[in-house]
Write a protein that holds these residues in place. Structure first.
Motif, PDB file in Angstrom:
ATOM      1  N   ILE A 157       0.856  -1.194   0.000  1.00 59.31           N
ATOM      2  CA  ILE A 157       0.000   0.000   0.000  1.00 59.31           C
ATOM      3  C   ILE A 157       0.888   1.239   0.000  1.00 59.31           C
ATOM      4  N   LYS A 158       0.765   2.040  -1.066  1.00 61.87           N
ATOM      5  CA  LYS A 158       1.572   3.251  -1.189  1.00 61.87           C
ATOM      6  C   LYS A 158       0.732   4.523  -1.105  1.00 61.87           C
ATOM      7  N   THR A 159      -0.560   4.400  -1.392  1.00 63.97           N
ATOM      8  CA  THR A 159      -1.427   5.578  -1.436  1.00 63.97           C
ATOM      9  C   THR A 159      -2.723   5.311  -0.651  1.00 63.97           C
ATOM     10  N   ILE A 160      -3.469   6.376  -0.414  1.00 56.89           N
ATOM     11  CA  ILE A 160      -4.774   6.230   0.227  1.00 56.89           C
ATOM     12  C   ILE A 160      -5.691   5.393  -0.667  1.00 56.89           C
ATOM     13  N   LYS A 161      -5.585   5.567  -1.973  1.00 58.76           N
ATOM     14  CA  LYS A 161      -6.379   4.751  -2.906  1.00 58.76           C
ATOM     15  C   LYS A 161      -6.032   3.278  -2.755  1.00 58.76           C
ATOM     16  N   ASP A 162      -4.745   2.958  -2.669  1.00 55.94           N
ATOM     17  CA  ASP A 162      -4.328   1.569  -2.458  1.00 55.94           C
ATOM     18  C   ASP A 162      -4.937   1.015  -1.168  1.00 55.94           C
ATOM     19  N   LEU A 163      -4.944   1.827  -0.138  1.00 53.06           N
ATOM     20  CA  LEU A 163      -5.504   1.405   1.145  1.00 53.06           C
ATOM     21  C   LEU A 163      -6.983   1.087   1.002  1.00 53.06           C
ATOM     22  N   ALA A 164      -7.717   1.962   0.334  1.00 56.59           N
ATOM     23  CA  ALA A 164      -9.158   1.764   0.147  1.00 56.59           C
ATOM     24  C   ALA A 164      -9.458   0.561  -0.733  1.00 56.59           C
ATOM     25  N   ASP A 165      -8.581   0.275  -1.671  1.00 53.33           N
ATOM     26  CA  ASP A 165      -8.797  -0.825  -2.607  1.00 53.33           C
ATOM     27  C   ASP A 165      -8.231  -2.158  -2.118  1.00 53.33           C
ATOM     28  N   ASN A 166      -7.580  -2.174  -0.968  1.00 51.70           N
ATOM     29  CA  ASN A 166      -6.944  -3.390  -0.472  1.00 51.70           C
ATOM     30  C   ASN A 166      -7.987  -4.479  -0.214  1.00 51.70           C
ATOM     31  N   LYS A 167      -7.744  -5.655  -0.774  1.00 51.09           N
ATOM     32  CA  LYS A 167      -8.733  -6.729  -0.676  1.00 51.09           C
ATOM     33  C   LYS A 167      -8.987  -7.149   0.770  1.00 51.09           C
ATOM     34  N   TYR A 168      -7.986  -7.123   1.616  1.00 54.30           N
ATOM     35  CA  TYR A 168      -8.191  -7.530   3.013  1.00 54.30           C
ATOM     36  C   TYR A 168      -9.078  -6.534   3.752  1.00 54.30           C
ATOM     37  N   ILE A 169      -8.905  -5.279   3.449  1.00 54.03           N
ATOM     38  CA  ILE A 169      -9.754  -4.255   4.068  1.00 54.03           C
ATOM     39  C   ILE A 169     -11.179  -4.391   3.542  1.00 54.03           C
ATOM     40  N   ARG A 170     -11.324  -4.624   2.259  1.00 49.93           N
ATOM     41  CA  ARG A 170     -12.670  -4.825   1.693  1.00 49.93           C
ATOM     42  C   ARG A 170     -13.332  -6.065   2.285  1.00 49.93           C
ATOM     43  N   TRP A 171     -12.580  -7.136   2.437  1.00 46.56           N
ATOM     44  CA  TRP A 171     -13.142  -8.348   3.034  1.00 46.56           C
ATOM     45  C   TRP A 171     -13.593  -8.078   4.468  1.00 46.56           C
ATOM     46  N   ALA A 172     -12.761  -7.391   5.225  1.00 42.88           N
ATOM     47  CA  ALA A 172     -13.105  -7.080   6.621  1.00 42.88           C
ATOM     48  C   ALA A 172     -14.362  -6.214   6.687  1.00 42.88           C
ATOM     49  N   GLN A 173     -14.469  -5.228   5.808  1.00 41.36           N
ATOM     50  CA  GLN A 173     -15.660  -4.370   5.773  1.00 41.36           C
ATOM     51  C   GLN A 173     -16.900  -5.188   5.433  1.00 41.36           C
ATOM     52  N   ALA A 174     -16.774  -6.102   4.487  1.00 36.07           N
ATOM     53  CA  ALA A 174     -17.905  -6.937   4.104  1.00 36.07           C
ATOM     54  C   ALA A 174     -18.333  -7.833   5.260  1.00 36.07           C
ATOM     55  N   LEU A 175     -17.380  -8.407   5.962  1.00 26.58           N
ATOM     56  CA  LEU A 175     -17.707  -9.271   7.103  1.00 26.58           C
ATOM     57  C   LEU A 175     -18.420  -8.497   8.207  1.00 26.58           C
ATOM     58  N   VAL A 176     -17.964  -7.287   8.479  1.00 27.54           N
ATOM     59  CA  VAL A 176     -18.609  -6.457   9.498  1.00 27.54           C
ATOM     60  C   VAL A 176     -20.034  -6.112   9.079  1.00 27.54           C
ATOM     61  N   THR A 177     -20.215  -5.776   7.807  1.00 26.46           N
ATOM     62  CA  THR A 177     -21.555  -5.456   7.288  1.00 26.46           C
ATOM     63  C   THR A 177     -22.463  -6.679   7.390  1.00 26.46           C
ATOM     64  N   LEU A 178     -21.972  -7.843   6.992  1.00 27.13           N
ATOM     65  CA  LEU A 178     -22.776  -9.070   7.065  1.00 27.13           C
ATOM     66  C   LEU A 178     -23.102  -9.441   8.509  1.00 27.13           C
ATOM     67  N   ALA A 179     -22.132  -9.301   9.384  1.00 25.90           N
ATOM     68  CA  ALA A 179     -22.356  -9.644  10.798  1.00 25.90           C
ATOM     69  C   ALA A 179     -23.437  -8.761  11.410  1.00 25.90           C
ATOM     70  N   ALA A 180     -23.523  -7.522  10.985  1.00 24.43           N
ATOM     71  CA  ALA A 180     -24.550  -6.607  11.505  1.00 24.43           C
ATOM     72  C   ALA A 180     -25.941  -7.049  11.097  1.00 24.43           C
ATOM     73  N   GLN A 181     -26.044  -7.852  10.038  1.00 26.07           N
ATOM     74  CA  GLN A 181     -27.344  -8.320   9.546  1.00 26.07           C
ATOM     75  C   GLN A 181     -27.765  -9.641  10.179  1.00 26.07           C
ATOM     76  N   GLU A 182     -26.837 -10.298  10.877  1.00 21.23           N
ATOM     77  CA  GLU A 182     -27.172 -11.573  11.534  1.00 21.23           C
ATOM     78  C   GLU A 182     -28.158 -11.359  12.666  1.00 21.23           C
ATOM     79  N   LYS A 183     -29.010 -12.342  12.832  1.00 20.09           N
ATOM     80  CA  LYS A 183     -29.979 -12.295  13.945  1.00 20.09           C
ATOM     81  C   LYS A 183     -29.506 -13.123  15.099  1.00 20.09           C
TER      82      LYS A 183
END
Length: 74
Positions: free
Chosen positions: A48-74
């Protein structure tokens, strides 16, 4: 588009007057709370060299998706 004034709480002072296009091409150290040492660690660990790289990082995207999905769990 947000005004740069609304970004003052997330950017280092040196980046507050820059355009969003310039900001996303800046080092993650342009973000408040991210040091040059932190930015170097991100570069070494994940390429990661730039803020764009940080935002596009697959691990960060995966973590964001998991947090979003977990919020929908009952």
């Amino acid at each position: 588009m947000p005004s740069n004034e609304s970004l003052t709480h997330i950017l280092d002072k040196a980046y507050e007057a820059k355009s969003l296009k310039e900001i996303i091409e800046a080092s993650p150290a342009a973000l408040q709370g991210v040091s040059d040492k932190d930015a170097e660690a991100l570069k070494q660990a994940f390429g990661i060299k730039t803020i764009k790289d940080l935002a596009d990082n697959k691990y960060i995207r995966w973590a964001q998706a998991l947090v979003t999905l977990a919020a929908q769990e009952k």
